[in-house]
Design a protein around this motif. Structure first.
Motif, PDB file in Angstrom:
ATOM      1  N   SER A   1       3.840  -9.803 -15.347  1.00  0.00           N
ATOM      2  CA  SER A   1       4.211 -10.147 -13.971  1.00  0.00           C
ATOM      3  C   SER A   1       4.648  -8.920 -13.182  1.00  0.00           C
ATOM      4  CB  SER A   1       5.303 -11.214 -13.973  1.00  0.00           C
ATOM      5  OG  SER A   1       6.368 -10.845 -14.829  1.00  0.00           O
ATOM      6  N   THR A   2       5.149  -7.893 -13.858  1.00  0.00           N
ATOM      7  CA  THR A   2       5.560  -6.686 -13.120  1.00  0.00           C
ATOM      8  C   THR A   2       4.329  -5.882 -12.677  1.00  0.00           C
ATOM      9  OG1 THR A   2       5.752  -5.186 -15.043  1.00  0.00           O
ATOM     10  CG2 THR A   2       7.675  -6.529 -14.511  1.00  0.00           C
ATOM     11  N   ILE A   3       3.287  -5.944 -13.488  1.00  0.00           N
ATOM     12  CA  ILE A   3       2.038  -5.248 -13.147  1.00  0.00           C
ATOM     13  C   ILE A   3       1.392  -5.932 -11.937  1.00  0.00           C
ATOM     14  CG2 ILE A   3      -0.272  -4.654 -14.020  1.00  0.00           C
ATOM     15  CD1 ILE A   3       1.847  -3.288 -15.652  1.00  0.00           C
ATOM     16  N   ASP A   4       1.286  -7.257 -12.021  1.00  0.00           N
ATOM     17  CA  ASP A   4       0.727  -8.002 -10.892  1.00  0.00           C
ATOM     18  C   ASP A   4       1.528  -7.746  -9.621  1.00  0.00           C
ATOM     19  OD1 ASP A   4      -1.160  -9.024 -12.568  1.00  0.00           O
ATOM     20  OD2 ASP A   4      -0.371 -11.070 -12.622  1.00  0.00           O
ATOM     21  N   ALA A   5       2.844  -7.669  -9.766  1.00  0.00           N
ATOM     22  CA  ALA A   5       3.707  -7.463  -8.600  1.00  0.00           C
ATOM     23  C   ALA A   5       3.388  -6.131  -7.919  1.00  0.00           C
ATOM     24  CB  ALA A   5       5.172  -7.511  -9.023  1.00  0.00           C
ATOM     25  N   ALA A   6       3.207  -5.101  -8.736  1.00  0.00           N
ATOM     26  CA  ALA A   6       2.890  -3.781  -8.178  1.00  0.00           C
ATOM     27  C   ALA A   6       1.561  -3.830  -7.420  1.00  0.00           C
ATOM     28  CB  ALA A   6       2.827  -2.752  -9.303  1.00  0.00           C
ATOM     29  N   ILE A   7       0.593  -4.515  -8.019  1.00  0.00           N
ATOM     30  CA  ILE A   7      -0.742  -4.594  -7.400  1.00  0.00           C
ATOM     31  C   ILE A   7      -0.678  -5.378  -6.082  1.00  0.00           C
ATOM     32  CG2 ILE A   7      -3.100  -5.461  -7.724  1.00  0.00           C
ATOM     33  CD1 ILE A   7      -2.553  -5.164 -10.807  1.00  0.00           C
ATOM     34  N   LEU A   8       0.019  -6.485  -6.106  1.00  0.00           N
ATOM     35  CA  LEU A   8       0.115  -7.326  -4.901  1.00  0.00           C
ATOM     36  C   LEU A   8       0.833  -6.577  -3.767  1.00  0.00           C
ATOM     37  CD1 LEU A   8       0.988 -10.653  -6.756  1.00  0.00           C
ATOM     38  CD2 LEU A   8      -1.124 -10.226  -5.462  1.00  0.00           C
ATOM     39  N   SER A   9       1.857  -5.795  -4.115  1.00  0.00           N
ATOM     40  CA  SER A   9       2.566  -5.009  -3.092  1.00  0.00           C
ATOM     41  C   SER A   9       1.611  -4.026  -2.426  1.00  0.00           C
ATOM     42  CB  SER A   9       3.713  -4.204  -3.713  1.00  0.00           C
ATOM     43  OG  SER A   9       4.577  -5.017  -4.438  1.00  0.00           O
ATOM     44  N   LYS A  10       0.842  -3.349  -3.268  1.00  0.00           N
ATOM     45  CA  LYS A  10      -0.095  -2.348  -2.733  1.00  0.00           C
ATOM     46  C   LYS A  10      -1.158  -3.000  -1.859  1.00  0.00           C
ATOM     47  CE  LYS A  10      -0.106   1.473  -3.299  1.00  0.00           C
ATOM     48  NZ  LYS A  10       0.528   2.448  -2.390  1.00  0.00           N
ATOM     49  N   MET A  11      -1.676  -4.157  -2.301  1.00  0.00           N
ATOM     50  CA  MET A  11      -2.691  -4.858  -1.508  1.00  0.00           C
ATOM     51  C   MET A  11      -2.147  -5.220  -0.126  1.00  0.00           C
ATOM     52  SD  MET A  11      -4.534  -7.324  -4.318  1.00  0.00           S
ATOM     53  CE  MET A  11      -5.885  -7.783  -3.210  1.00  0.00           C
ATOM     54  N   ASN A  12      -0.878  -5.570  -0.084  1.00  0.00           N
ATOM     55  CA  ASN A  12      -0.241  -5.903   1.186  1.00  0.00           C
ATOM     56  C   ASN A  12      -0.110  -4.653   2.056  1.00  0.00           C
ATOM     57  OD1 ASN A  12       2.985  -6.156   2.370  1.00  0.00           O
ATOM     58  ND2 ASN A  12       1.483  -7.676   3.016  1.00  0.00           N
ATOM     59  N   GLN A  13       0.279  -3.545   1.424  1.00  0.00           N
ATOM     60  CA  GLN A  13       0.440  -2.283   2.140  1.00  0.00           C
ATOM     61  C   GLN A  13      -0.897  -1.819   2.727  1.00  0.00           C
ATOM     62  OE1 GLN A  13       1.983   0.720  -0.502  1.00  0.00           O
ATOM     63  NE2 GLN A  13       2.140   2.224   1.153  1.00  0.00           N
ATOM     64  N   ARG A  14      -1.987  -2.104   2.017  1.00  0.00           N
ATOM     65  CA  ARG A  14      -3.320  -1.705   2.477  1.00  0.00           C
ATOM     66  C   ARG A  14      -3.960  -2.751   3.396  1.00  0.00           C
ATOM     67  NH1 ARG A  14      -1.949   2.493   1.066  1.00  0.00           N
ATOM     68  NH2 ARG A  14      -2.749   3.825  -0.607  1.00  0.00           N
ATOM     69  N   GLY A  15      -3.217  -3.766   3.728  1.00  0.00           N
ATOM     70  CA  GLY A  15      -3.738  -4.778   4.656  1.00  0.00           C
ATOM     71  C   GLY A  15      -4.684  -5.786   4.028  1.00  0.00           C
ATOM     72  N   GLN A  16      -4.691  -5.842   2.686  1.00  0.00           N
ATOM     73  CA  GLN A  16      -5.577  -6.811   2.032  1.00  0.00           C
ATOM     74  C   GLN A  16      -4.959  -8.213   1.970  1.00  0.00           C
ATOM     75  OE1 GLN A  16      -5.906  -3.677  -1.140  1.00  0.00           O
ATOM     76  NE2 GLN A  16      -7.837  -4.721  -1.537  1.00  0.00           N
ATOM     77  N   ILE A  17      -3.645  -8.267   2.091  1.00  0.00           N
ATOM     78  CA  ILE A  17      -2.957  -9.556   2.240  1.00  0.00           C
ATOM     79  C   ILE A  17      -2.084  -9.412   3.484  1.00  0.00           C
ATOM     80  CG2 ILE A  17      -1.451 -11.282   1.169  1.00  0.00           C
ATOM     81  CD1 ILE A  17      -2.070  -9.985  -1.557  1.00  0.00           C
ATOM     82  N   LYS A  18      -2.350 -10.264   4.467  1.00  0.00           N
ATOM     83  CA  LYS A  18      -1.772 -10.026   5.791  1.00  0.00           C
ATOM     84  C   LYS A  18      -0.633 -10.988   6.155  1.00  0.00           C
ATOM     85  CE  LYS A  18      -6.317  -8.618   7.484  1.00  0.00           C
ATOM     86  NZ  LYS A  18      -6.284  -7.184   7.182  1.00  0.00           N
ATOM     87  N   ASN A  19      -0.042 -10.714   7.315  1.00  0.00           N
ATOM     88  CA  ASN A  19       0.944 -11.597   7.940  1.00  0.00           C
ATOM     89  C   ASN A  19       2.208 -11.816   7.114  1.00  0.00           C
ATOM     90  OD1 ASN A  19      -0.901 -11.946  10.072  1.00  0.00           O
ATOM     91  ND2 ASN A  19      -1.922 -13.600   8.941  1.00  0.00           N
ATOM     92  N   CYS A  20       2.545 -10.839   6.294  1.00  0.00           N
ATOM     93  CA  CYS A  20       3.760 -10.933   5.486  1.00  0.00           C
ATOM     94  C   CYS A  20       4.087  -9.528   4.983  1.00  0.00           C
ATOM     95  CB  CYS A  20       3.552 -11.857   4.290  1.00  0.00           C
ATOM     96  SG  CYS A  20       2.246 -11.329   3.164  1.00  0.00           S
ATOM     97  N   THR A  21       5.297  -9.358   4.448  1.00  0.00           N
ATOM     98  CA  THR A  21       5.643  -8.114   3.768  1.00  0.00           C
ATOM     99  C   THR A  21       5.922  -8.449   2.310  1.00  0.00           C
ATOM    100  OG1 THR A  21       6.654  -7.307   5.804  1.00  0.00           O
ATOM    101  CG2 THR A  21       7.184  -6.111   3.794  1.00  0.00           C
ATOM    102  N   ILE A  22       5.123  -7.859   1.422  1.00  0.00           N
ATOM    103  CA  ILE A  22       5.252  -8.161   0.003  1.00  0.00           C
ATOM    104  C   ILE A  22       5.930  -7.000  -0.711  1.00  0.00           C
ATOM    105  CG2 ILE A  22       4.010  -8.693  -2.149  1.00  0.00           C
ATOM    106  CD1 ILE A  22       1.725  -9.806  -0.501  1.00  0.00           C
ATOM    107  N   ASP A  23       6.918  -7.314  -1.562  1.00  0.00           N
ATOM    108  CA  ASP A  23       7.419  -6.297  -2.483  1.00  0.00           C
ATOM    109  C   ASP A  23       7.738  -6.922  -3.834  1.00  0.00           C
ATOM    110  OD1 ASP A  23       8.120  -3.807  -3.425  1.00  0.00           O
ATOM    111  OD2 ASP A  23      10.181  -3.932  -2.728  1.00  0.00           O
ATOM    112  N   GLY A  24       7.500  -6.141  -4.866  1.00  0.00           N
ATOM    113  CA  GLY A  24       7.786  -6.568  -6.223  1.00  0.00           C
ATOM    114  C   GLY A  24       7.360  -5.495  -7.175  1.00  0.00           C
TER     115      GLY A  24
END
Lengths: 298, 298
Positions: free
Chosen positions: B186-209
């Motif tokens: 889950s920590t690996i997925d969290a890092a990936i999801l944060s980066k995807m958000n930073q790169r605009g691949q997941i929008k309309n929110c701020t993701i961190d983990g």
């Protein structure tokens, strides 16, 4: 059934003082909790670590424990573990030292403290409005236990609860649902663990699962779902599927339920107090009390 | 930030009434919650199911909703889903009917309600002493999401939070620890999801983990661990590793923290209210309020 952490403290006060061996003693916060523990009469301590820094903190905090100097973390843990092994110390406590270094020493084959097959973590939660302490394993050590590891986690935890005075604790193996669902592995393990207990393969406790948290701890919730079980609604110990789910329970006890918790490492010849920097002082003190009480002759 | 469930109810009262389509309407408890919802002015209903039994309950409970007769569960869900699809109904609610039958109809390719790639569950928790609602996904639908499924869970949840008025919700991907640890997936997925958000691949929110629950929701806990993050301490939505850990959070909110919760299925063209028999009446009403409010034009 034990109502709260106060129970342990009261019982300990009337007994012979146990020695906590703090390894990596150049840890101001750990020293504060040991000072408090000594002040309320529940423990004495031996400090192993950088003598100069430790002494400075001790003077500042006005505490007066024996200090053993150690130049490296590796030698500090070796000295500490050997102190506990020789009986000069009774409980090991982690100070400013890496957990991996501490555990390596605990598991040393020649002079370590290994007793059972697996080291595991247990967390005790005292929550306002809940009439008893709830124990959770393993939310702190084994990341994703398989069935054999769950058996060891239960054995460690039940042995510890027996030491705390629970002759036959109620153990709920919890999951998201209380029926066996072959898509949810934790429900399968729960069924197996229940049967092993029924056949006498896991002793000194009553195991039932899968149970939801609601019907494990709340009798009304168990009634609504019409669950026939000696454990439902009366669980003392919750066996969680993995470290994430157990960790979330312990943390929500503090941050959502305004409760206090304690945590101890089990499976070694003496309990190990391993709190983290972010833990509240209350948690540290509760952990010391829990560890000390478990080692008292009853 | 929304403080509590009352917020939704108050806003809904001043708006046009939405129609809840209850499928499997021969469900006394569901009818009670719909009666309450109508009474406080937050919803109207259409009942689809066994007309005879439904009518009997309606007379007994003195409620007066439209009833559409259906001889089988399959036809009840088909009628219900089509009512929502045609706009005559706005929200689907599960009555006395198997979840699998309901979901099969929702996913029907010709006349179903599928909108996004995945159906997922969101839970909202109102907890005494916490200054805002906390949302959790997915503790009710996807058993063990892989990375792609977590992306879809976040997308569904963020879309829903956007509908509730959160322009850019804070999303914490939580785990037992807040550092990347390759032994804890889950920590690996969290890092990936944060980066995807930073790169605009997941929008309309701020993701961190990864974030722990403590430092996700509590600013002081985040400070102690010196975590630099826009989300830490201010999370609106907690993304959990699996159904067990999410389910434990929701249940502990009720049984340990004396809170109330609500749950809705997302990813379909209209939100689906899917409560269980053991849910408290308050939960059912909150779920209806949450679903209705999300469909209002703002």
């Amino acid at each position: 059934m034990i109502k709260n952490f106060e129970f342990f403290k009261e019982k300990i006060i009337d007994s012979e003082k146990k020695k906590i061996v703090l390894v990596g003693s150049e840890d101001r916060e750990a020293l504060i909790s040991l000072k408090k523990a000594e002040k309320i009469g529940i423990a004495d301590a031996i400090l192993v670590g950088n003598k100069e820094i430790t002494k400075k903190y001790c003077e500042e905090l006005q505490i007066n424990f024996e200090i053993i100097d150690s130049k490296t973390p590796e030698s500090a843990v070796e000295i500490g573990v050997k102190l506990v092994n020789s009986g000069k110390g009774n409980i090991l406590m982690k100070g400013l030292i890496k957990t991996s270094i501490l555990l390596k020493a605990v598991l040393n084959k020649d002079w370590g403290l290994r007793k059972n097959k697996l080291l595991s973590h247990i967390c005790a939660m005292e929550i306002p409005g809940i009439d008893r302490l709830l124990f959770v394993a393993d939310g702190g050590m084994v990341i994703k236990p398989n069935l054999s590891e769950k058996i060891e986690i239960i054995k460690n935890s039940v042995e510890f609860l027996n030491d705390l005075g629970y002759a036959n604790p109620n153990v709920a193996v919890i999951s998201a649902v209380e029926v066996v669902n072959d898509a949810i592995e934790s429900t399968i393990d729960a069924a197996i663990l229940s049967k092993m207990n029924q056949r006498g393969q896991i002793k000194n406790c009553t195991i039932d699962g899968p149970l939801g948290i609601d019907n494990a701890i709340n009798e009304k919730a168990a009634e609504i779902k019409k669950i026939k079980s000696k454990v439902a609604g009366k669980a003392d110990l919750l066996i969680v599927p993995d470290i994430n789910s157990g960790n979330f329970l312990g943390k929500s006890a503090i941050y959502l339920s305004k409760g206090t918790i304690a945590g101890v490492i089990l499976g070694s010849r003496a309990p190990i107090v391993l709190t983290s920097r972010a833990d509240e002082e209350k948690s540290k003190l509760n952990s010391i009390a829990l560890a000390v009480y478990s080692t008292l002759k009853k």
